[in-house]
Design a protein around this motif. Structure first.
Motif, PDB file in Angstrom:
ATOM      1  N   PRO A 176       1.152  -1.245  -0.044  1.00 17.30           N
ATOM      2  CA  PRO A 176      -0.007  -0.120  -0.077  1.00 17.30           C
ATOM      3  C   PRO A 176       0.962   1.250  -0.028  1.00 17.30           C
ATOM      4  CG  PRO A 176       0.202  -0.668   2.036  1.00 17.30           C
ATOM      5  CD  PRO A 176       0.796  -1.680   1.126  1.00 17.30           C
ATOM      6  N   LYS A 177       0.359   2.227  -0.504  1.00 19.63           N
ATOM      7  CA  LYS A 177       1.079   3.391  -0.444  1.00 19.63           C
ATOM      8  C   LYS A 177       0.491   4.215   0.731  1.00 19.63           C
ATOM      9  CE  LYS A 177       1.476   4.199  -5.479  1.00 19.63           C
ATOM     10  NZ  LYS A 177       1.219   5.007  -6.764  1.00 19.63           N
ATOM     11  N   LYS A 220       1.262   7.471   3.401  1.00 21.97           N
ATOM     12  CA  LYS A 220       1.930   8.672   3.513  1.00 21.97           C
ATOM     13  C   LYS A 220       2.504   8.972   4.936  1.00 21.97           C
ATOM     14  CE  LYS A 220      -1.309  11.018   0.141  1.00 21.97           C
ATOM     15  NZ  LYS A 220      -2.156  12.135   0.115  1.00 21.97           N
ATOM     16  N   ARG A 221       3.680   9.548   5.039  1.00 22.91           N
ATOM     17  CA  ARG A 221       4.315   9.938   6.325  1.00 22.91           C
ATOM     18  C   ARG A 221       3.392  10.671   7.118  1.00 22.91           C
ATOM     19  NH1 ARG A 221      10.305  10.372   6.027  1.00 22.91           N
ATOM     20  NH2 ARG A 221      10.258  12.044   7.364  1.00 22.91           N
ATOM     21  N   THR A 222       2.295  11.444   6.695  1.00 23.80           N
ATOM     22  CA  THR A 222       1.439  12.342   7.759  1.00 23.80           C
ATOM     23  C   THR A 222       0.659  11.320   8.367  1.00 23.80           C
ATOM     24  OG1 THR A 222      -0.113  12.612   5.548  1.00 23.80           O
ATOM     25  CG2 THR A 222       1.679  14.351   6.228  1.00 23.80           C
ATOM     26  N   LYS A 223       0.317   9.968   7.850  1.00 17.79           N
ATOM     27  CA  LYS A 223      -0.499   9.190   8.477  1.00 17.79           C
ATOM     28  C   LYS A 223       0.114   9.075  10.041  1.00 17.79           C
ATOM     29  CE  LYS A 223      -2.476   4.543   8.326  1.00 17.79           C
ATOM     30  NZ  LYS A 223      -2.578   3.326   7.497  1.00 17.79           N
ATOM     31  N   LEU A 224       1.403   9.112  10.140  1.00 14.76           N
ATOM     32  CA  LEU A 224       2.082   9.008  11.410  1.00 14.76           C
ATOM     33  C   LEU A 224       2.424  10.073  12.083  1.00 14.76           C
ATOM     34  CD1 LEU A 224       4.042   5.628  10.700  1.00 14.76           C
ATOM     35  CD2 LEU A 224       2.213   5.820  12.260  1.00 14.76           C
ATOM     36  N   GLY A 225       2.052  11.045  11.538  1.00 21.15           N
ATOM     37  CA  GLY A 225       2.320  12.608  11.855  1.00 21.15           C
ATOM     38  C   GLY A 225       3.765  13.102  11.618  1.00 21.15           C
ATOM     39  N   TYR A 226       4.362  12.338  10.806  1.00 29.25           N
ATOM     40  CA  TYR A 226       5.733  12.936  10.397  1.00 29.25           C
ATOM     41  C   TYR A 226       5.505  14.079   9.398  1.00 29.25           C
ATOM     42  CZ  TYR A 226       7.385   8.288  12.478  1.00 29.25           C
ATOM     43  OH  TYR A 226       7.358   7.253  13.270  1.00 29.25           O
ATOM     44  N   ALA A 266       3.142  -7.217   3.444  1.00 31.05           N
ATOM     45  CA  ALA A 266       2.949  -6.183   2.354  1.00 31.05           C
ATOM     46  C   ALA A 266       2.533  -4.674   2.956  1.00 31.05           C
ATOM     47  CB  ALA A 266       1.835  -6.546   1.587  1.00 31.05           C
ATOM     48  N   GLU A 267       1.767  -4.817   3.974  1.00 32.52           N
ATOM     49  CA  GLU A 267       1.458  -3.680   4.750  1.00 32.52           C
ATOM     50  C   GLU A 267       2.883  -2.979   5.434  1.00 32.52           C
ATOM     51  OE1 GLU A 267      -1.575  -1.797   8.212  1.00 32.52           O
ATOM     52  OE2 GLU A 267      -1.900  -3.937   7.422  1.00 32.52           O
ATOM     53  N   MET A 268       3.378  -3.922   5.939  1.00 29.75           N
ATOM     54  CA  MET A 268       4.728  -3.544   6.761  1.00 29.75           C
ATOM     55  C   MET A 268       5.718  -2.624   5.928  1.00 29.75           C
ATOM     56  SD  MET A 268       7.664  -5.745   8.615  1.00 29.75           S
ATOM     57  CE  MET A 268       8.149  -6.436   7.229  1.00 29.75           C
ATOM     58  N   LEU A 269       5.642  -3.157   4.472  1.00 30.26           N
ATOM     59  CA  LEU A 269       6.802  -2.678   3.697  1.00 30.26           C
ATOM     60  C   LEU A 269       6.310  -1.344   3.366  1.00 30.26           C
ATOM     61  CD1 LEU A 269       7.861  -5.691   1.480  1.00 30.26           C
ATOM     62  CD2 LEU A 269       8.901  -4.544   3.461  1.00 30.26           C
ATOM     63  N   GLY A 270       4.912  -0.881   3.250  1.00 27.30           N
ATOM     64  CA  GLY A 270       4.333   0.063   3.032  1.00 27.30           C
ATOM     65  C   GLY A 270       5.125   1.289   3.876  1.00 27.30           C
ATOM     66  N   TYR A 271       5.111   0.882   5.187  1.00 31.40           N
ATOM     67  CA  TYR A 271       5.710   1.889   5.989  1.00 31.40           C
ATOM     68  C   TYR A 271       7.267   1.940   6.045  1.00 31.40           C
ATOM     69  CZ  TYR A 271       1.160   2.225   8.701  1.00 31.40           C
ATOM     70  OH  TYR A 271      -0.116   2.421   8.937  1.00 31.40           O
ATOM     71  N   THR A 272       7.729   0.674   5.513  1.00 29.87           N
ATOM     72  CA  THR A 272       9.510   0.714   5.505  1.00 29.87           C
ATOM     73  C   THR A 272       9.793   1.559   4.291  1.00 29.87           C
ATOM     74  OG1 THR A 272       9.290  -1.490   5.760  1.00 29.87           O
ATOM     75  CG2 THR A 272      11.362  -0.695   4.594  1.00 29.87           C
ATOM     76  N   ARG A 273       8.985   1.994   3.389  1.00 27.76           N
ATOM     77  CA  ARG A 273       9.128   2.882   2.028  1.00 27.76           C
ATOM     78  C   ARG A 273       9.081   4.103   2.488  1.00 27.76           C
ATOM     79  NH1 ARG A 273       5.950   0.555  -3.172  1.00 27.76           N
ATOM     80  NH2 ARG A 273       7.495  -0.811  -3.875  1.00 27.76           N
TER      81      ARG A 273
END
Length: 374
Positions: free
Chosen positions: A180-181, A183-189, A259-266
């Motif tokens: 999944p794509k 966005k960093r903003t999802k985690l407040g970054y 797959a979801e974890m790799l979305g965060y890795t990216r």
């Protein structure tokens, strides 16, 4: 009609994020076998869907001697009462029941050691536990015809110590097509944040995360840490986050589907692999997350672990800490920040092109053909 032969693959994991076991099962299925993959169900286990049969049982205990004892008994009884034309044992903690049944039923057994098991801190520094597992290893490994493991260093150790032909297949996973794509903003970054990521179910003692947290007071406040996963050091890590007042800079997510974890890795700026090298298992380790970081095009903050250090230096894809002192960790993180991701990108692209599952899988297919025959 010729009956399709069945291979039972067993592991002590809950199989959800065990990519090595999954790849093995897929290759066995590709080779024409019916695959049954056996693992366990934890209270925290996620649902699992695979294109082969999966059997997961909840045991009376999830850790410690009662878990291992009950697992050995349960696995032995399961293998005894289910048809199989071959067995595939993952790691030393599944090997005894598999070996016994392979002798009882006179069927081939393949053994895949995911790590230098008796060199892990959880075993090495507990005398009684070490004596039990090392005795089993000394008894069983010389009686095997072939061993599979995860890198050249461990393969060399087993070959030298037990005189057994040992092949290695590195834990390189092909990138899923459904990442999944995020966005960093999802985690407040923010764009100014420099995000480090530590991921996987191996957040264990000796992996260097506690020392990384101790380096945070020495780093700019825009350096953040995202932890995804679980392990036996997680409770201590979460306590240290609170003790150091890092709750605004460090986030923790429970284990996620691959797959979801790799979305965060990216979305991270660098990946963490800080295994200490005082335990032989970590000295010779090559975690699969290294290849996740490479294929997600993020540089790596690594320790002096031999295989990890070699890849980072050979491809110039990250920084190596001099020691686990907070000052040395902070220095390496600062180097990553100053150089920026673009500095490491050529090396990451070269590593990604060369360290591919499509190349590595050929060795796994040869190992399967050598151990099982239609």
């Amino acid at each position: 009609m010729t009956r399709q032969k069945t291979i039972i693959v067993s592991a002590t994991s809950d199989l959800t994020t065990d990519q090595r076991v999954h790849k093995t099962c897929m290759e066995l299925q590709h080779a024409g076998y019916r695959v049954v993959c056996v693992g366990r169900r934890l209270k925290s286990s996620l649902a699992i869907t695979r294109p082969y049969k999966v059997v997961r049982f909840r045991l009376p205990a999830e850790r410690g001697i009662f878990f291992y004892a009950s697992y050995q008994i349960w696995l032995f009884l399961y293998l005894l009462t289910h048809r199989a034309d071959g067995l595939w044992s993952n790691d030393l903690d599944t090997l005894l029941p598999n070996w016994l049944i392979s002798k009882v039923k006179d069927i081939p057994l393949a053994y895949d050691s995911h790590e230098y098991y008796c060199g892990s801190p959880e075993v090495l520094y507990r005398p009684l536990r070490y004596k039990v597992w090392k005795s089993l290893e000394n008894f069983l490994l010389p009686r095997l015809s072939n061993i599979l493991t995860v890198n050249a260093s461990i393969a060399r150790i087993y070959s030298d110590e037990y005189g057994v032909n040992t092949t290695y297949v590195r834990n390189i996973s092909p990138l899923p097509t459904d990442i999944p794509k995020i966005k960093r903003t999802k985690l407040g970054y923010t764009p100014q944040d420099f995000v480090l990521i530590a991921q996987g179910r191996g957040l264990n003692v000796g992996r260097g995360l506690e020392e990384l947290l101790e380096a945070f007071p020495l780093l700019p406040t825009n350096v953040k840490l995202l932890i995804i996963g679980s392990g036996n050091a997680l409770e201590a890590i979460l306590k240290k986050i609170q003790f150091l007042h890092l709750h605004e800079r460090v986030k923790h997510l429970q284990p996620l589907p691959y797959a979801e974890m790799l979305g965060y890795t990216r979305i991270a700026d660098a990946g963490i692999s800080l295994d200490k090298t005082d335990a032989p298992n970590y000295l010779y380790s090559l975690p699969n997350k290294i290849f996740d970081f490479i294929h997600c095009s993020i540089p790596i903050l690594g320790s002096q672990a031999i295989e990890v250090k070699y890849l980072i230096e050979h491809y110039q894809i990250g920084e190596i800490i001099e020691s686990h002192r907070p000052e040395d960790i902070a220095s390496a993180v600062n180097a990553l920040m100053q150089k920026g991701k673009s500095y490491y990108l050529p090396g990451l692209q070269k590593a990604s092109a060369e360290l591919r599952w499509e190349v590595e899988v050929k060795k796994l297919r040869d190992f399967i053909a050598k151990n099982f025959s239609h």
